[in-house]
Write a protein that holds these residues in place. Structure first.
Motif, PDB file in Angstrom:
ATOM      1  N   ASP A  11       6.381  27.506  27.187  1.00 56.66           N
ATOM      2  CA  ASP A  11       6.737  26.562  26.104  1.00 56.66           C
ATOM      3  C   ASP A  11       8.233  26.242  26.175  1.00 56.66           C
ATOM      4  OD1 ASP A  11       7.227  28.756  23.198  1.00 56.66           O
ATOM      5  OD2 ASP A  11       7.541  29.129  25.339  1.00 56.66           O
ATOM      6  N   THR A 124       4.665  32.855  29.098  1.00 60.01           N
ATOM      7  CA  THR A 124       5.929  33.046  28.369  1.00 60.01           C
ATOM      8  C   THR A 124       5.962  32.245  27.074  1.00 60.01           C
ATOM      9  OG1 THR A 124       6.996  31.230  29.567  1.00 60.01           O
ATOM     10  CG2 THR A 124       7.193  33.441  30.531  1.00 60.01           C
ATOM     11  N   ASN A 158      10.980  40.182  16.300  1.00 58.67           N
ATOM     12  CA  ASN A 158      12.106  39.226  16.368  1.00 58.67           C
ATOM     13  C   ASN A 158      11.783  37.959  15.570  1.00 58.67           C
ATOM     14  OD1 ASN A 158      10.296  37.757  17.878  1.00 58.67           O
ATOM     15  ND2 ASN A 158      11.605  37.617  19.709  1.00 58.67           N
ATOM     16  N   GLU A 164       6.601  39.619  17.260  1.00 57.58           N
ATOM     17  CA  GLU A 164       7.379  38.793  18.187  1.00 57.58           C
ATOM     18  C   GLU A 164       6.815  37.376  18.099  1.00 57.58           C
ATOM     19  OE1 GLU A 164       5.785  37.599  21.112  1.00 57.58           O
ATOM     20  OE2 GLU A 164       7.605  36.446  21.499  1.00 57.58           O
ATOM     21  N   ASP A 239      12.119  35.455  28.336  1.00 54.67           N
ATOM     22  CA  ASP A 239      11.191  35.059  29.407  1.00 54.67           C
ATOM     23  C   ASP A 239      11.749  35.402  30.775  1.00 54.67           C
ATOM     24  OD1 ASP A 239      10.300  32.025  27.612  1.00 54.67           O
ATOM     25  OD2 ASP A 239       9.601  34.079  27.399  1.00 54.67           O
TER      26      ASP A 239
HETATM   27  O1  RIB Z   1      10.097  35.934  21.293  1.00 52.55           O
HETATM   28  C1  RIB Z   1      10.639  35.295  22.420  1.00 52.55           C
HETATM   29  C2  RIB Z   1       9.698  34.270  22.937  1.00 52.55           C
HETATM   30  O2  RIB Z   1       9.567  33.237  21.992  1.00 52.55           O
HETATM   31  C3  RIB Z   1      10.195  33.586  24.218  1.00 52.55           C
HETATM   32  O3  RIB Z   1       9.098  33.250  25.010  1.00 52.55           O
HETATM   33  C4  RIB Z   1      10.881  32.347  23.727  1.00 52.55           C
HETATM   34  O4  RIB Z   1      10.818  31.277  24.676  1.00 52.55           O
HETATM   35  C5  RIB Z   1      10.035  32.005  22.538  1.00 52.55           C
HETATM   36  O5  RIB Z   1       8.923  31.264  23.026  1.00 52.55           O
END
Ligand code: RIB
Ligand code: CA
Length: 309
Positions: A11, A124, A158, A164, A239
């Motif tokens: 992405d 990713t 995050n 995530e 990534d």
């Molecule tokens: O959490 C990090 C991920 O989220 C990475 O792949 C970044 O590109 C976002 O897509």
């Protein structure tokens, strides 16, 4: 050396862009196709960014447009993170070429069929396309050698306290993938937070005056730095770490654990629940990266990117 055939499902996205360049240039990787998905930005922008990158840097891989989350309402990343266009301060010419006539799921399927048993998927972004592939083309589950995922969080989120972004964006899709029985490598926040990349780490790469170096500098740095000074403690190239784990799995420290994905909890939706102490008595299904040899990681970035004109 026999190259590993891969499809990159992504992405782009600043760190996706760096990861794509790394696997394109890696001597042991054969990047067969790029399939895109809604995540950092909507599906149109991620697809266009991927096409612009492949054309500008001469990456001979078809690019396909992907999907939005299977169940959950789509929420792109806040534009403050990667900038409006999703490539930080980088601006590439709009590609003249065409997208693949196939959508991301169809192109993934075609590439799996062509390299049955050998193909590896580097994911990713959110796992929407991969989950749809495994749901529509059930036979492909037996033909995919491995799925290497940037995603997940065992201890530190995050995006929410314990999730995530990629998994949180489409947890139902992630659950399908984690429960598919296909070998999975998960490069999540537990290793990315332990591997910050400082400006000094990148300086030697970024000071050679090549257009690829300017592109990466623009991806990672913002206008004049003044508005968004490069943090002293470094940045997390999420990534890029997944790409390095694919290129050099021995550079990472892995733990083989049972992982499932929470899709019901109000506060816990999107959590990758790792059974570190084997309470659930389930066979391990995921290799989770908990450590990385940072010197080797930076070396992989330098070696791959410096091979690009
Ligand atoms: O959490 C990090 C991920 O989220 C990475 O792949 C970044 O590109 C976002 O897509
Ligand atoms: Ca991404």
């Amino acid at each position: 050396m026999k190259k590993i055939p891969i499809v990159m499902d992504c992405d782009p996205g600043t760190d996706d862009a760096l990861a794509m360049l790394m696997v394109h240039a890696a001597k042991n990787i054969d990047l067969r196709a790029v399939t895109t998905v809604a995540g950092n930005l909507n599906r149109e922008v991620t697809a266009q960014n991927a096409l612009d990158i492949t054309e500008y840097f001469g990456i001979p891989a078809p690019v396909a447009k992907g999907s939005y989350p299977i169940m959950k309402k789509f929420e792109a990343l806040d534009i403050s993170v990667m900038g409006e266009g999703g490539l930080g301060n980088a601006a590439l010419p709009k590609a003249q070429g065409e997208f693949s006539p196939y959508n991301s799921v169809e192109l993934l399927h075609r590439e799996v069929q062509k390299a049955a048993g050998e193909i590896v998927i580097l994911a990713t972004g959110p796992l929407t396309n991969v989950a749809l592939l495994l749901s529509v083309y059930l036979e492909d589950r037996e033909l995919i050698r491995e799925i290497v995922i940037m995603g997940g969080a065992v201890y530190y989120g995050n995006h929410t306290p314990r999730t995530e972004f990629n998994i949180y964006t489409d947890a139902e899709a992630a659950k399908i993938v984690f429960q598919s029985g296909i070998p999975i490598k998960m490069i999540g926040t537990d290793v990315t937070y332990r591997t910050p990349v400082t400006r000094k780490d990148l300086d030697c790469l970024l000071s050679d005056g090549k257009r690829v170096s300017k592109f990466i500098g623009d991806l990672m740095f913002y206008p004049g730095d003044g508005e968004r000074p490069f943090p002293e403690e470094g940045i997390y190239i999420w990534d890029g770490l997944a790409a390095a784990a694919l290129i050099c799995p021995e550079c990472m420290e892995w733990k083989h654990v049972y992982v499932d994905v929470e899709t019901k909890g109000e506060l816990t939706y999107g959590e990758t629940v790792a059974d570190m102490d084997h309470y659930l008595k389930q066979p391990p299904n995921v290799h989770i990266a908990f450590g990385c040899d940072k010197e080797k990681f930076i070396g992989i970035i330098q070696k791959t990117i410096s091979a690009i004109d």
